[in-house]
Write an enzyme that holds these catalytic residues in place. Structure first.
Site, PDB file in Angstrom:
ATOM      1  N   ASP A   1       6.590  22.845 -25.202  1.00 38.71           N
ATOM      2  CA  ASP A   1       6.601  21.474 -24.695  1.00 38.71           C
ATOM      3  C   ASP A   1       7.672  21.419 -23.619  1.00 38.71           C
ATOM      4  OD1 ASP A   1       6.735  18.507 -24.542  1.00 38.71           O
ATOM      5  OD2 ASP A   1       5.473  18.651 -26.324  1.00 38.71           O
TER       6      ASP A   1
ATOM      7  N   SER B   1      13.138   6.549 -13.526  1.00 35.80           N
ATOM      8  CA  SER B   1      12.030   7.334 -14.072  1.00 35.80           C
ATOM      9  C   SER B   1      11.940   8.706 -13.411  1.00 35.80           C
ATOM     10  CB  SER B   1      10.728   6.554 -13.876  1.00 35.80           C
ATOM     11  OG  SER B   1       9.616   7.402 -13.956  1.00 35.80           O
ATOM     12  N   SER B   2      12.020   8.724 -12.083  1.00 38.28           N
ATOM     13  CA  SER B   2      11.902   9.998 -11.366  1.00 38.28           C
ATOM     14  C   SER B   2      13.039  10.944 -11.706  1.00 38.28           C
ATOM     15  CB  SER B   2      11.934   9.765  -9.853  1.00 38.28           C
ATOM     16  OG  SER B   2      10.740   9.205  -9.421  1.00 38.28           O
TER      17      SER B   2
ATOM     18  N   TYR C   1       8.716  15.817   1.332  1.00 39.45           N
ATOM     19  CA  TYR C   1       8.527  17.155   0.755  1.00 39.45           C
ATOM     20  C   TYR C   1       8.353  17.089  -0.746  1.00 39.45           C
ATOM     21  CZ  TYR C   1       9.222  18.731   5.368  1.00 39.45           C
ATOM     22  OH  TYR C   1       9.049  18.905   6.711  1.00 39.45           O
TER      23      TYR C   1
ATOM     24  N   LYS D   1       3.786  29.781   5.110  1.00 37.86           N
ATOM     25  CA  LYS D   1       2.900  29.412   4.009  1.00 37.86           C
ATOM     26  C   LYS D   1       1.434  29.437   4.441  1.00 37.86           C
ATOM     27  CE  LYS D   1       5.755  26.843   0.918  1.00 37.86           C
ATOM     28  NZ  LYS D   1       5.270  27.639  -0.211  1.00 37.86           N
TER      29      LYS D   1
ATOM     30  N   THR E   1       6.881  26.630   7.073  1.00 36.48           N
ATOM     31  CA  THR E   1       5.546  26.066   6.825  1.00 36.48           C
ATOM     32  C   THR E   1       4.479  26.991   7.399  1.00 36.48           C
ATOM     33  OG1 THR E   1       6.578  23.908   7.081  1.00 36.48           O
ATOM     34  CG2 THR E   1       4.194  23.954   6.956  1.00 36.48           C
TER      35      THR E   1
ATOM     36  N   ARG F   1       1.591   0.324  15.109  1.00 38.67           N
ATOM     37  CA  ARG F   1       1.223   0.236  13.696  1.00 38.67           C
ATOM     38  C   ARG F   1       1.671  -1.107  13.132  1.00 38.67           C
ATOM     39  NH1 ARG F   1       5.706   4.116  10.751  1.00 38.67           N
ATOM     40  NH2 ARG F   1       4.555   3.512   8.908  1.00 38.67           N
TER      41      ARG F   1
ATOM     42  N   HIS G   1      13.070  10.348  12.255  1.00 31.65           N
ATOM     43  CA  HIS G   1      12.320   9.112  12.029  1.00 31.65           C
ATOM     44  C   HIS G   1      12.868   7.970  12.880  1.00 31.65           C
ATOM     45  CE1 HIS G   1      10.083  10.570   8.470  1.00 31.65           C
ATOM     46  NE2 HIS G   1      11.148  11.329   8.306  1.00 31.65           N
TER      47      HIS G   1
ATOM     48  N   GLU H   1      11.869  13.034   0.534  1.00 25.85           N
ATOM     49  CA  GLU H   1      10.776  12.421  -0.214  1.00 25.85           C
ATOM     50  C   GLU H   1       9.402  12.932   0.236  1.00 25.85           C
ATOM     51  OE1 GLU H   1      10.517  10.374  -2.771  1.00 25.85           O
ATOM     52  OE2 GLU H   1       8.376   9.984  -2.543  1.00 25.85           O
TER      53      GLU H   1
ATOM     54  N   HIS I   1       0.847  -1.193   0.000  1.00 31.76           N
ATOM     55  CA  HIS I   1       0.000   0.000   0.000  1.00 31.76           C
ATOM     56  C   HIS I   1       0.885   1.247   0.000  1.00 31.76           C
ATOM     57  CE1 HIS I   1      -2.940   3.010   1.272  1.00 31.76           C
ATOM     58  NE2 HIS I   1      -2.179   3.286   2.315  1.00 31.76           N
TER      59      HIS I   1
ATOM     60  N   HIS J   1      13.212  11.559   4.056  1.00 33.51           N
ATOM     61  CA  HIS J   1      12.615  12.798   4.502  1.00 33.51           C
ATOM     62  C   HIS J   1      12.416  13.815   3.398  1.00 33.51           C
ATOM     63  CE1 HIS J   1      10.464  14.972   7.371  1.00 33.51           C
ATOM     64  NE2 HIS J   1      10.975  16.041   6.818  1.00 33.51           N
TER      65      HIS J   1
END
Lengths: 289, 548
Positions: free
Chosen positions: B117, B180-181, B268, B342, B339, B461, B314, B266, B88, B264
């Site tokens: 383009d 790809s990224s 953002y 914003k 943040t 979890r 983390h 990631e 998931h 981390h």
């Protein structure tokens, strides 16, 4: 800000090469996954995938080279290519940074902690009593048995000189290209290619020595892991760079590039300098220090 | 400035039918989709792919919530449950949210900066067409004898190394997603830096473009690190290396450091483009220029910088030295400053605006409120001393689902409603859009809010069974989950209706308050968005300075 050679933007037509590349990539990587799971057919399908990828590279680059030589690209396209190559090299820098990070983490934190330094006192006392932190090490359990390291000021130092020299020769080739001295251009390029392949040859000899005489393998604990991961990926990049230089040399012999427009040459030269710089980091932190 | 009004479509016209000057448009299915170099077609491919993955990953979430509906083991084996939580996450992160944002980037960046383009259109095709293969390989592991990966999407060793046959497939699938990224990001950066129309200076760019520029930089910086991390797992598993094996001098915690150095930034990567979209939508429907445009840009850049030096929050419980805990705690809390800037600026933009509440605006406001809840629970988690209690509980699950679902996913939906008329040339059904918003917003809170309490009470979890004291909140959460899952079918219905059935043609300027270059084009825009560089003046800038 963008500079436009023409009033109109340039947009290329459709292309079949990416989907062929994807087919080659999935064939190769799915085969690799079966291969490490001991499939006997997988090496052959891996080869097939690799061949599809090589076919794709020839086809795609061939098309781009033909378009470039026929003058279809304006300055804006040239700048896009340059940015693409520079950011690709940045991604490669980060890839190597990951393995250098692993090396530094092991040397500065993990191994001293196993030896009982700092917060690792109880780790050492309860789990690895008697293990003293040293470098190089195969860890508390001496995984892979005892081994010797490759002395820095033997073949690795010669390889350093070879790569530094190749950085000079590729620059001399570039100067020759800018002066439109085609003979010198091809000669210096071929010299660079030769130096690259000599480097790879020495590296292979070094690996043989490590495996056959020094007892140093990928399984030699954290030292063997970081040593072969860093030098192995670097060696693959040198091989790729040397092949790219060879392609550029062949293109030069066929009269491609001119003193003003030679992005393909420059991109490969940048890449070559990049593998050169990575090697300097390797030489200092893997072999010398 | 003239706003091109669209030609009206015949009822039988395909919604993406050619407009005025589309001489290069390819014909035939393979030419159009497989070989395409067109930023809009590739953007559509990305978006459709992401939507499919959203439902595959969502289906896995439904399995998880069904199993957790009551205590005890009812529906699935524990190992399969673990495969569901792992897959998931991988599918939603790499298959749904990230490709959806690349789809938005493809569609909107050339329109917003006046380009024909993307800068590297052929590579653009390859960035997309790697993904279906990568996810076929990843999802195929569920059908292997060993089952799919079950050690969590973070792939922590030594647990992940105990996975069976499927492990190598997962590693190589991640390599493909990374390739790809990286290619997609190189394209975005080259496009933004090299393809802007003359006069479109950096600080005149729409915020969506700015946030993607910074996101692309983050991607190029960290995806190779993830590739390196999983490569070391692969060699530890199959080639006898000891990177993460203490007996050989390695350290399993080292993997966590490397993984979160990727992981981390990631998060953002998934939320910065959301900030961009919301910063486009709120000014449009508040009919006021964005408050503090430059501050928004610098806040985005600050968040990106800080994202590189906070990763170890983390892993507060792994036994880091005290100085490490303190550094990562304070650095993490610093992120609340940009943040907060914003959120303050979004609210200030709405202040005294003449607001209307069309579906995109509803989702954008929902984003501001609910994302902020996720941000605040993030601040709680940043406190190292109390994280010892929260770590690996449902509180963490509630936190990151608040920033990802009513955060990133709501922004994706806001953006979809905002630009769908531009993409298709048709208006969507505002009634059904609003129904979708209200059902989603209510159910997403029923789904995730109780999980805060579960976590604070100590429910861990990634487990298929739990103590009976957690039964009530789990049942409420599951009911919310089923409603939320079902309500996304409304989203698909609205999109399908808009594309194929809607008879209401969209104007070039879809929204009365819309500013920026994309609204100067017809809806749908011409095949090559701009054949010549458009004129940039204060009327075509997305965020002109507010007149005081």
């Amino acid at each position: 800000m963008a500079h436009h050679a023409d009033d109109q933007y340039y947009v290329p037509h459709g292309t079949k090469w990416p989907i062929i590349g994807s087919l080659g990539m999935i064939t190769m990587l799915a085969s690799a996954a079966y291969w490490v799971n001991d499939s006997t057919v997988a090496p052959w399908t891996f080869l097939a995938g690799a061949l599809i990828l090589i076919y794709m590279v020839f086809g795609w680059f061939g098309e781009v080279i033909r378009e470039s030589e026929s003058g279809m690209y304006n300055d804006q396209v040239d700048t896009s290519f340059r940015m693409g190559m520079l950011w690709f090299i940045f991604s490669e820098v980060m890839f190597f940074a990951c393995f250098f990070g692993a090396l530094f983490y092991a040397r500065v934190f993990a191994v001293p902690w196993l030896g009982g330094e700092g917060t690792g006192a109880y780790t050492n006392e309860l789990l690895w009593r008697g293990y003293e932190s040293v470098w190089p090490t195969a860890g508390p359990d001496q995984l892979g048995g005892s081994f010797q390291t490759i002395p820095a000021f033997g073949v690795p130092f010669i390889n350093t000189l070879i790569l530094l020299a190749s950085g000079v020769t590729v620059t001399l080739a570039h100067h020759a290209l800018k002066k439109n001295n085609r003979g010198a251009l091809v000669s210096w390029l071929l010299a660079t290619v030769l130096l690259g392949f000599v480097f790879v040859f020495f590296q292979i000899e070094e690996y043989k020595e490590a495996y056959q005489h020094l007892g140093l393998t990928m399984g030699s604990g954290i030292y063997g892991s970081t040593f072969f991961m860093l030098t192995g990926f670097h060696g693959m990049h040198v091989s790729l760079g040397a092949i790219m230089l060879l392609v550029i040399a062949i293109r030069c012999m066929r009269g491609h590039f001119n003193p003003e427009h030679h992005f393909g040459f420059e991109a490969v030269a940048w890449y070559w300098h990049f593998v050169d710089v990575v090697w300097l980091g390797l030489f200092v932190f893997v072999y010398v220090y | 400035m003239s706003i091109e009004s669209t030609h009206s479509h015949d009822n039988d016209a395909h919604p993406a039918a050619p407009g005025d000057h589309h001489d290069h448009k390819p014909t035939g299915f393979f030419n159009r989709w497989l070989f395409t170099t067109n930023h809009k077609d590739i953007g559509t491919l990305y978006l459709v792919f992401a939507l499919i993955m959203f439902f595959i990953g969502g289906g896995m979430a439904m399995v998880i919530r069904a199993e957790l509906f009551m205590p005890g083991l009812q529906l699935v084996e524990p190992d399969f449950f673990n495969q569901m939580t792992t897959m998931h996450a991988l599918v939603m992160v790499f298959g749904a949210v990230m490709p959806a944002w690349v789809g938005f980037a493809n569609w909107m960046i050339p329109l917003m900066i006046g380009a024909p383009d993307m800068a590297l259109p052929r590579m653009n095709n390859w960035s997309f067409w790697i993904l279906p293969f990568a996810f076929t390989m990843l999802l195929s592991t569920l059908f292997m004898d060993s089952g799919g990966p079950a050690a969590g999407w973070t792939l922590y060793p030594p647990l992940s190394l105990q996975g069976g046959q499927s492990f190598a497939f997962v590693v190589f699938a991640i390599h493909m997603m990374g390739i790809s990224s990286i290619m997609g990001s190189i394209n975005v950066i080259a496009t933004i830096l090299n393809m802007r129309a003359p006069g479109m200076t950096l600080l005149r760019m729409p915020l969506f473009v700015w946030t993607w520029l910074i996101t692309a930089y983050l991607l190029i910086a960290v995806m190779p690190v993830l590739a390196g991390a999983v490569t070391m797992l692969l060699t530890d598993h199959f080639f006898g290396t000891s990177f993460f094996n203490a007996a050989g001098g390695g350290d399993p915690v080292m993997f966590q450091h490397i993984f979160w150095f990727f992981g981390h930034p990631e998060v953002y990567i998934m939320i910065l483009p959301a900030f961009g979209v919301v910063s486009e939508i709120i000014p449009t429907f508040a009919r006021k220029p964005l408050f503090g445009y430059a501050a928004m840009v610098f806040a985005t850049a600050s968040i990106a910088f800080l994202s590189f030096i906070v990763w170890a929050h983390h892993m507060f419980t792994v036994g880091m030295p005290l100085m490490g805990e303190l550094f990562f705690m304070y650095a993490t809390m610093l992120i609340a400053v940009p943040t907060g800037v914003k959120v303050f600026n979004w609210v200030s933009t709405m202040w005294k605006g003449s607001m209307t509440f069309e579906t995109p605006m509803l989702f954008a406001i929902g984003f501001v409120v609910l994302f902020t809840i996720g941000g605040l629970s993030g601040l709680m988690l940043a406190i190292a001393s109390v994280d010892l209690q929260y770590h690996d509980t449902y509180f963490v699950v509630a936190h990151f689902h608040y920033v990802l679902v009513p955060g990133a996913v709501f922004a994706l939906m806001a953006g979809t409603y905002y630009w769908l008329p531009k993409w298709t040339g048709h208006m969507y059904s505002e009634t059904w859009g609003k129904i979708h918003f209200w059902v989603s917003t209510i159910s997403v809170n029923i789904l995730f809010f109780p999980q805060h309490y579960l976590g604070l009470a100590g429910m861990p979890r990634r487990i298929p069974d739990y103590s009976t004291q957690f039964a009530d909140f789990n049942m409420i959460s599951s009911i919310g989950g089923f409603i939320f899952g079902a309500s996304q079918l409304i989203f698909v219905g609205v999109i399908v209706h808009c594309v194929y059935k809607s008879r209401k043609a969209a104007q070039g300027l879809v929204w009365e308050g819309g500013k920026g270059l994309e609204w100067t084009l017809s809806s749908p825009p011409p095949y090559h968005s701009f054949n010549t560089p458009p004129l940039i003046d204060p009327t075509t800038i997305s965020h002109p300075e507010e007149a005081h």
